[in-house]
Write a protein that holds these residues in place. Sequence first.
Motif, PDB file in Angstrom:
ATOM      1  N   SER A  31     -15.388  25.979   6.403  1.00 40.07           N
ATOM      2  CA  SER A  31     -15.405  26.517   5.043  1.00 40.07           C
ATOM      3  C   SER A  31     -15.256  28.022   5.092  1.00 40.07           C
ATOM      4  N   PHE A  32     -14.636  28.569   4.085  1.00 39.64           N
ATOM      5  CA  PHE A  32     -14.471  30.024   4.018  1.00 39.64           C
ATOM      6  C   PHE A  32     -14.215  30.443   2.570  1.00 39.64           C
ATOM      7  N   LEU A  33     -14.427  31.735   2.319  1.00 40.73           N
ATOM      8  CA  LEU A  33     -14.106  32.256   0.997  1.00 40.73           C
ATOM      9  C   LEU A  33     -12.653  32.711   1.005  1.00 40.73           C
ATOM     10  N   ASP A  34     -11.883  32.293   0.013  1.00 40.88           N
ATOM     11  CA  ASP A  34     -10.507  32.781  -0.041  1.00 40.88           C
ATOM     12  C   ASP A  34     -10.490  34.145  -0.725  1.00 40.88           C
ATOM     13  N   ARG A  35      -9.304  34.702  -0.927  1.00 41.77           N
ATOM     14  CA  ARG A  35      -9.218  36.059  -1.463  1.00 41.77           C
ATOM     15  C   ARG A  35      -9.698  36.150  -2.907  1.00 41.77           C
ATOM     16  N   GLY A  36      -9.797  34.990  -3.546  1.00 45.55           N
ATOM     17  CA  GLY A  36     -10.341  34.978  -4.907  1.00 45.55           C
ATOM     18  C   GLY A  36     -11.827  34.639  -4.912  1.00 45.55           C
ATOM     19  N   GLU A  37     -12.474  34.760  -3.734  1.00 41.52           N
ATOM     20  CA  GLU A  37     -13.915  34.521  -3.601  1.00 41.52           C
ATOM     21  C   GLU A  37     -14.302  33.075  -3.902  1.00 41.52           C
ATOM     22  N   ARG A  38     -13.346  32.137  -3.762  1.00 39.36           N
ATOM     23  CA  ARG A  38     -13.694  30.731  -3.950  1.00 39.36           C
ATOM     24  C   ARG A  38     -13.993  30.114  -2.591  1.00 39.36           C
ATOM     25  N   SER A  39     -15.016  29.255  -2.538  1.00 41.24           N
ATOM     26  CA  SER A  39     -15.319  28.593  -1.278  1.00 41.24           C
ATOM     27  C   SER A  39     -14.354  27.423  -1.074  1.00 41.24           C
ATOM     28  N   CYS A  40     -13.608  27.490   0.008  1.00 38.61           N
ATOM     29  CA  CYS A  40     -12.610  26.455   0.321  1.00 38.61           C
ATOM     30  C   CYS A  40     -12.993  25.779   1.632  1.00 38.61           C
ATOM     31  N   THR A  41     -12.543  24.554   1.799  1.00 42.93           N
ATOM     32  CA  THR A  41     -12.840  23.823   3.036  1.00 42.93           C
ATOM     33  C   THR A  41     -11.607  23.061   3.497  1.00 42.93           C
ATOM     34  N   LEU A  42     -11.339  23.158   4.796  1.00 46.25           N
ATOM     35  CA  LEU A  42     -10.303  22.310   5.386  1.00 46.25           C
ATOM     36  C   LEU A  42     -10.837  20.879   5.387  1.00 46.25           C
ATOM     37  N   ARG A  43     -10.084  19.954   4.879  1.00 44.07           N
ATOM     38  CA  ARG A  43     -10.627  18.607   4.663  1.00 44.07           C
ATOM     39  C   ARG A  43     -11.173  17.998   5.958  1.00 44.07           C
ATOM     40  N   PRO A  44     -12.432  17.511   5.897  1.00 45.04           N
ATOM     41  CA  PRO A  44     -12.995  16.843   7.075  1.00 45.04           C
ATOM     42  C   PRO A  44     -12.712  15.344   7.071  1.00 45.04           C
ATOM     43  N   VAL A  64       0.867  -1.176   0.000  1.00 43.89           N
ATOM     44  CA  VAL A  64       0.000   0.000   0.000  1.00 43.89           C
ATOM     45  C   VAL A  64       0.907   1.230   0.000  1.00 43.89           C
ATOM     46  N   GLU A  65       0.702   2.136  -0.944  1.00 48.27           N
ATOM     47  CA  GLU A  65       1.605   3.276  -1.084  1.00 48.27           C
ATOM     48  C   GLU A  65       1.008   4.544  -0.498  1.00 48.27           C
ATOM     49  N   GLU A  66       1.877   5.381   0.030  1.00 54.99           N
ATOM     50  CA  GLU A  66       1.386   6.602   0.667  1.00 54.99           C
ATOM     51  C   GLU A  66       1.058   7.677  -0.366  1.00 54.99           C
ATOM     52  N   ILE A  67      -0.013   8.416  -0.085  1.00 53.80           N
ATOM     53  CA  ILE A  67      -0.369   9.564  -0.909  1.00 53.80           C
ATOM     54  C   ILE A  67      -0.577  10.756   0.027  1.00 53.80           C
ATOM     55  N   ARG A  68      -0.147  11.932  -0.403  1.00 53.67           N
ATOM     56  CA  ARG A  68      -0.307  13.140   0.425  1.00 53.67           C
ATOM     57  C   ARG A  68      -1.051  14.182  -0.391  1.00 53.67           C
ATOM     58  N   THR A  69      -2.179  14.592   0.104  1.00 53.63           N
ATOM     59  CA  THR A  69      -2.986  15.578  -0.609  1.00 53.63           C
ATOM     60  C   THR A  69      -3.084  16.848   0.243  1.00 53.63           C
ATOM     61  N   PRO A  70      -3.455  17.974  -0.371  1.00 53.70           N
ATOM     62  CA  PRO A  70      -3.527  19.234   0.389  1.00 53.70           C
ATOM     63  C   PRO A  70      -4.590  19.186   1.481  1.00 53.70           C
ATOM     64  N   LEU A  71      -4.403  20.014   2.495  1.00 52.27           N
ATOM     65  CA  LEU A  71      -5.388  20.107   3.576  1.00 52.27           C
ATOM     66  C   LEU A  71      -6.616  20.883   3.117  1.00 52.27           C
ATOM     67  N   LEU A  72      -6.442  21.687   2.082  1.00 51.37           N
ATOM     68  CA  LEU A  72      -7.509  22.571   1.620  1.00 51.37           C
ATOM     69  C   LEU A  72      -8.007  22.100   0.255  1.00 51.37           C
ATOM     70  N   GLU A  73      -9.325  22.021   0.114  1.00 50.52           N
ATOM     71  CA  GLU A  73      -9.907  21.649  -1.175  1.00 50.52           C
ATOM     72  C   GLU A  73     -11.069  22.594  -1.456  1.00 50.52           C
ATOM     73  N   VAL A  74     -11.551  22.598  -2.699  1.00 48.91           N
ATOM     74  CA  VAL A  74     -12.758  23.376  -2.958  1.00 48.91           C
ATOM     75  C   VAL A  74     -13.929  22.699  -2.239  1.00 48.91           C
ATOM     76  N   THR A  75     -14.790  23.513  -1.661  1.00 49.77           N
ATOM     77  CA  THR A  75     -15.915  23.008  -0.853  1.00 49.77           C
ATOM     78  C   THR A  75     -16.756  22.006  -1.627  1.00 49.77           C
ATOM     79  N   GLU A  76     -16.950  22.307  -2.893  1.00 40.39           N
ATOM     80  CA  GLU A  76     -17.721  21.465  -3.810  1.00 40.39           C
ATOM     81  C   GLU A  76     -17.322  19.977  -3.740  1.00 40.39           C
ATOM     82  N   LEU A  77     -16.022  19.731  -3.590  1.00 36.47           N
ATOM     83  CA  LEU A  77     -15.554  18.340  -3.553  1.00 36.47           C
ATOM     84  C   LEU A  77     -16.230  17.569  -2.430  1.00 36.47           C
ATOM     85  N   PHE A  78     -16.295  18.175  -1.255  1.00 39.50           N
ATOM     86  CA  PHE A  78     -16.883  17.470  -0.111  1.00 39.50           C
ATOM     87  C   PHE A  78     -18.405  17.478  -0.189  1.00 39.50           C
TER      88      PHE A  78
END
Length: 432
Positions: free
Chosen positions: A59-72, A28-42
Amino acid sequence: MVDLLPEQTRRWQAVEAVARDHFRRAGVEEIRTPLLEVTELFARGIGEGTDVVGKEMYSFLDRGERSCTLRPEGTASVVRAAMQHGLLNQGAQKLWYAGPMFRYERPQAGRQRQFHQIGVECLGVSSARSDVEAIALAWDLLAALGVQGLELEINSLGTPEDRQCYRAELVAWLEARRDQLDADSQQRLTTNPLRILDSKNKATQALLADAPTLLEALSPESAQRFAQVQALLHQLGIPFKLNTRLVRGLDYYGHTAFEITSDQLGAQATVCGGGRYDGLVEQLGGPATPAIGWALGMERLLLVLEAAAKADPAGAAAQLTMSAPPEVYVVNRGEAAEAVALSLTRSLRLAGVAVELDGSGAAFGKQFKRADRSGAPWAAVIGDEEAASGVVCLKPLLREGGDQRLPLSDPAAIVTILHSAPKSSLESEEER
Ligand code: ATP
Ligand code: MG
């Protein structure tokens, strides 16, 4: 959200090391993904009707007005990454991850807002055997860590069609008893009725004892698949219990669902949860891809390990919490000696030796006490006299034996002596 101080971090690292080796042996191989994703994904991947998406996300809006979410949780991110980088075209994937997750929940023992998971995702596998391989990976990891008193509970959630039929049956049954349900469950009747089975409300649980079960509603094919999973678990000697109310929090599960619980944890008893999620990849815009995975909660695992270490000081769990002492403790005093000690320390470290340098300038007696307490098998002593004559005095701390004086100009000879020492204080305790 909590800090992990060095003593705890040591334990975490030990767990992570066992996990890493366990996964290496299992391919089984390790994968590392970002802590932040677009809210839509979740929102799409976990489901709007779930507690996680409905009320627990950061969830919050970033400076580019995109909804982002810290991965749950990790699954949606791993699936996104696998899709984005074409891993799904390269045959079955067995991936693991470890790291922080974020959920806005009420903090309590075993429940935090930043918590950590170790998880596995097997993508592109559909057989009952792959379910059991995944479950065994979790079960055996916990066993390797020395965790005892675990219980594996399994259920089958069948196909989406099975769940559709059952959902109608369950809703009808519950509608007739609506006034006996807690407020949360009443609301779930329309949003996510299956989740009512998972209610923590005592009265609701009692009511559910007589409710129709998902198992009875399975199609013959689903039932047969589930029987196969159970037979294979039997074959591996992994004990389990059927739990017809086990539904798991996230919407994308089907067929096998499982949880591993501990009797040490009180209300937050689930250490590891997982199951099959054949619909998720497609839901996220990828090719139809069967998959199974699980995640275990590090904080809860550590609570169980601490209890196990207390109960059995010689067991595997207790071994995990031991810190490795330095191989040599450098005792030094005097202006010239301190300079020489620094350069000796550095050359020994560069040669791969774990060296603790006493930086206090305190009296020799005090430094020797600290050297003893460090658990190091050797002290390397440098005073003014040694500094002037260019030697170091190596003193065994854990066994009888005379001092050895070696020239500072020959670090290789020093390393040879140091490595001839007993490895740890524990070993030499046993020798005595
Ligand atoms: P629970 O019913 O306890 O809330 P869950 O079904 O929400 O669990 P999963 O999403 O399946 O949990 O996550 C897998 C594991 O992660 C859980 O079994 C648990 O060990 C751990 N976990 C989940 N949420 C938290 C949290 N807020 N704090 C600590 N650990 C958590
Ligand atoms: Mg939860």
